[in-house]
Design a protein around this motif. Sequence first.
Motif, PDB file in Angstrom:
ATOM      1  N   LEU A   1     -63.449  11.843  -2.466  1.00 22.22           N
ATOM      2  CA  LEU A   1     -63.927  13.146  -3.215  1.00 22.22           C
ATOM      3  C   LEU A   1     -64.472  12.628  -4.401  1.00 22.22           C
ATOM      4  O   LEU A   1     -63.586  12.138  -5.427  1.00 22.22           O
ATOM      5  CB  LEU A   1     -63.175  14.326  -3.360  1.00 22.22           C
ATOM      6  N   ILE A   2     -65.834  12.586  -4.603  1.00 16.69           N
ATOM      7  CA  ILE A   2     -66.378  12.148  -6.109  1.00 16.69           C
ATOM      8  C   ILE A   2     -66.785  13.425  -6.981  1.00 16.69           C
ATOM      9  O   ILE A   2     -67.419  14.295  -6.306  1.00 16.69           O
ATOM     10  CB  ILE A   2     -67.734  11.279  -5.830  1.00 16.69           C
ATOM     11  N   TYR A   3     -66.421  13.468  -8.056  1.00 16.89           N
ATOM     12  CA  TYR A   3     -66.840  14.348  -9.205  1.00 16.89           C
ATOM     13  C   TYR A   3     -67.787  13.810 -10.319  1.00 16.89           C
ATOM     14  O   TYR A   3     -67.581  12.898 -10.734  1.00 16.89           O
ATOM     15  CB  TYR A   3     -65.315  14.626  -9.688  1.00 16.89           C
ATOM     16  N   ARG A   4     -68.592  14.760 -10.275  1.00 17.04           N
ATOM     17  CA  ARG A   4     -69.789  14.610 -11.471  1.00 17.04           C
ATOM     18  C   ARG A   4     -69.682  15.945 -12.265  1.00 17.04           C
ATOM     19  O   ARG A   4     -69.432  17.038 -11.584  1.00 17.04           O
ATOM     20  CB  ARG A   4     -71.259  14.274 -11.026  1.00 17.04           C
ATOM     21  N   PHE A   5     -69.924  15.825 -13.780  1.00 19.78           N
ATOM     22  CA  PHE A   5     -70.154  16.891 -14.486  1.00 19.78           C
ATOM     23  C   PHE A   5     -71.679  16.756 -15.093  1.00 19.78           C
ATOM     24  O   PHE A   5     -71.875  15.991 -15.838  1.00 19.78           O
ATOM     25  CB  PHE A   5     -69.078  16.948 -15.717  1.00 19.78           C
ATOM     26  N   LEU A   6     -72.458  17.680 -14.783  1.00 22.73           N
ATOM     27  CA  LEU A   6     -73.779  17.566 -14.949  1.00 22.73           C
ATOM     28  C   LEU A   6     -73.938  18.472 -16.539  1.00 22.73           C
ATOM     29  O   LEU A   6     -73.429  19.754 -16.186  1.00 22.73           O
ATOM     30  CB  LEU A   6     -74.863  18.281 -14.106  1.00 22.73           C
ATOM     31  N   THR A   7     -74.836  18.160 -17.463  1.00 21.79           N
ATOM     32  CA  THR A   7     -74.625  18.718 -18.628  1.00 21.79           C
ATOM     33  C   THR A   7     -76.239  18.659 -18.985  1.00 21.79           C
ATOM     34  O   THR A   7     -76.923  18.019 -18.642  1.00 21.79           O
ATOM     35  CB  THR A   7     -73.968  18.241 -20.002  1.00 21.79           C
ATOM     36  N   GLY A   8     -76.595  19.651 -19.900  1.00 23.78           N
ATOM     37  CA  GLY A   8     -78.007  19.677 -20.372  1.00 23.78           C
ATOM     38  C   GLY A   8     -78.360  20.985 -21.214  1.00 23.78           C
ATOM     39  O   GLY A   8     -77.417  21.824 -21.182  1.00 23.78           O
ATOM     40  N   GLU A   9     -79.386  21.033 -21.856  1.00 24.49           N
ATOM     41  CA  GLU A   9     -79.780  22.239 -22.622  1.00 24.49           C
ATOM     42  C   GLU A   9     -80.060  23.180 -21.654  1.00 24.49           C
ATOM     43  O   GLU A   9     -80.424  23.052 -20.513  1.00 24.49           O
ATOM     44  CB  GLU A   9     -81.120  21.732 -23.175  1.00 24.49           C
ATOM     45  N   ASP A  10     -79.882  24.619 -21.952  1.00 21.27           N
ATOM     46  CA  ASP A  10     -80.065  25.725 -21.146  1.00 21.27           C
ATOM     47  C   ASP A  10     -81.673  25.831 -21.061  1.00 21.27           C
ATOM     48  O   ASP A  10     -82.384  26.506 -21.750  1.00 21.27           O
ATOM     49  CB  ASP A  10     -79.490  26.858 -21.967  1.00 21.27           C
ATOM     50  N   ASP A  11     -81.952  25.103 -20.171  1.00 16.41           N
ATOM     51  CA  ASP A  11     -83.644  25.293 -19.783  1.00 16.41           C
ATOM     52  C   ASP A  11     -83.851  24.792 -18.376  1.00 16.41           C
ATOM     53  O   ASP A  11     -82.917  24.520 -17.446  1.00 16.41           O
ATOM     54  CB  ASP A  11     -84.485  24.254 -20.469  1.00 16.41           C
ATOM     55  N   SER A  12     -85.228  24.893 -17.853  1.00 15.27           N
ATOM     56  CA  SER A  12     -85.384  24.563 -16.330  1.00 15.27           C
ATOM     57  C   SER A  12     -85.022  23.090 -16.048  1.00 15.27           C
ATOM     58  O   SER A  12     -84.791  22.892 -15.025  1.00 15.27           O
ATOM     59  CB  SER A  12     -87.146  25.004 -16.133  1.00 15.27           C
ATOM     60  N   ALA A  13     -85.034  22.244 -17.017  1.00 14.45           N
ATOM     61  CA  ALA A  13     -84.694  20.799 -16.474  1.00 14.45           C
ATOM     62  C   ALA A  13     -83.193  20.658 -16.262  1.00 14.45           C
ATOM     63  O   ALA A  13     -82.832  19.955 -15.145  1.00 14.45           O
ATOM     64  CB  ALA A  13     -85.008  19.998 -17.880  1.00 14.45           C
ATOM     65  N   PHE A  14     -82.322  21.471 -16.650  1.00 13.95           N
ATOM     66  CA  PHE A  14     -81.101  21.533 -16.334  1.00 13.95           C
ATOM     67  C   PHE A  14     -80.859  22.252 -14.753  1.00 13.95           C
ATOM     68  O   PHE A  14     -80.314  21.841 -14.048  1.00 13.95           O
ATOM     69  CB  PHE A  14     -79.953  22.494 -17.370  1.00 13.95           C
TER      70      PHE A  14
ATOM     71  N   CYS B   1     -75.539  24.081 -21.286  1.00 16.16           N
ATOM     72  CA  CYS B   1     -75.183  24.196 -20.057  1.00 16.16           C
ATOM     73  C   CYS B   1     -74.090  23.071 -19.377  1.00 16.16           C
ATOM     74  O   CYS B   1     -74.661  21.870 -19.662  1.00 16.16           O
ATOM     75  CB  CYS B   1     -76.056  24.770 -18.949  1.00 16.16           C
ATOM     76  N   GLY B   2     -73.172  23.215 -18.565  1.00 16.68           N
ATOM     77  CA  GLY B   2     -72.809  22.357 -17.583  1.00 16.68           C
ATOM     78  C   GLY B   2     -72.315  22.952 -16.231  1.00 16.68           C
ATOM     79  O   GLY B   2     -72.028  24.168 -16.075  1.00 16.68           O
ATOM     80  N   GLN B   3     -72.229  22.023 -15.047  1.00 21.91           N
ATOM     81  CA  GLN B   3     -71.622  22.467 -13.990  1.00 21.91           C
ATOM     82  C   GLN B   3     -71.187  21.108 -13.293  1.00 21.91           C
ATOM     83  O   GLN B   3     -71.959  19.924 -13.322  1.00 21.91           O
ATOM     84  CB  GLN B   3     -72.899  22.717 -13.223  1.00 21.91           C
ATOM     85  N   ALA B   4     -70.060  21.366 -12.761  1.00 19.50           N
ATOM     86  CA  ALA B   4     -69.306  20.315 -11.976  1.00 19.50           C
ATOM     87  C   ALA B   4     -69.695  20.528 -10.479  1.00 19.50           C
ATOM     88  O   ALA B   4     -70.007  21.264 -10.146  1.00 19.50           O
ATOM     89  CB  ALA B   4     -67.723  20.472 -11.942  1.00 19.50           C
ATOM     90  N   VAL B   5     -69.958  19.290  -9.856  1.00 19.55           N
ATOM     91  CA  VAL B   5     -70.227  18.925  -8.520  1.00 19.55           C
ATOM     92  C   VAL B   5     -69.609  18.015  -7.976  1.00 19.55           C
ATOM     93  O   VAL B   5     -69.040  17.204  -8.815  1.00 19.55           O
ATOM     94  CB  VAL B   5     -71.776  18.729  -8.485  1.00 19.55           C
ATOM     95  N   THR B   6     -69.425  18.091  -6.743  1.00 22.15           N
ATOM     96  CA  THR B   6     -68.396  16.956  -6.000  1.00 22.15           C
ATOM     97  C   THR B   6     -69.369  16.669  -4.450  1.00 22.15           C
ATOM     98  O   THR B   6     -69.815  17.261  -4.061  1.00 22.15           O
ATOM     99  CB  THR B   6     -67.112  17.564  -5.581  1.00 22.15           C
ATOM    100  N   ARG B   7     -68.848  15.639  -3.958  1.00 16.60           N
ATOM    101  CA  ARG B   7     -69.468  15.219  -2.819  1.00 16.60           C
ATOM    102  C   ARG B   7     -68.394  14.096  -2.222  1.00 16.60           C
ATOM    103  O   ARG B   7     -67.661  13.204  -2.812  1.00 16.60           O
ATOM    104  CB  ARG B   7     -70.524  14.355  -3.058  1.00 16.60           C
TER     105      ARG B   7
END
Length: 68
Positions: free
Chosen positions: A2-15, A46-52
Amino acid sequence: MLIYRFLTGEDDSAFCHKVTKALSEGWALHGNPTYAFDAESRKMRCGQAVTREAKDQPYDPDKKLVDY
């Protein structure tokens, strides 16, 4: 594996597009999103963890997670 990533970015549509792209590539949401004020930039972030699942591949710390 299982691979884990944490995506982050400014609170906008790009995130939102970043998270949507990850989902379209087979990543799955993991847990709740985070939301915090960045005092230095004076913007919300904003931040969101994702896995695959990466089948039949050993972990390689030199490999980019998006390349699994």
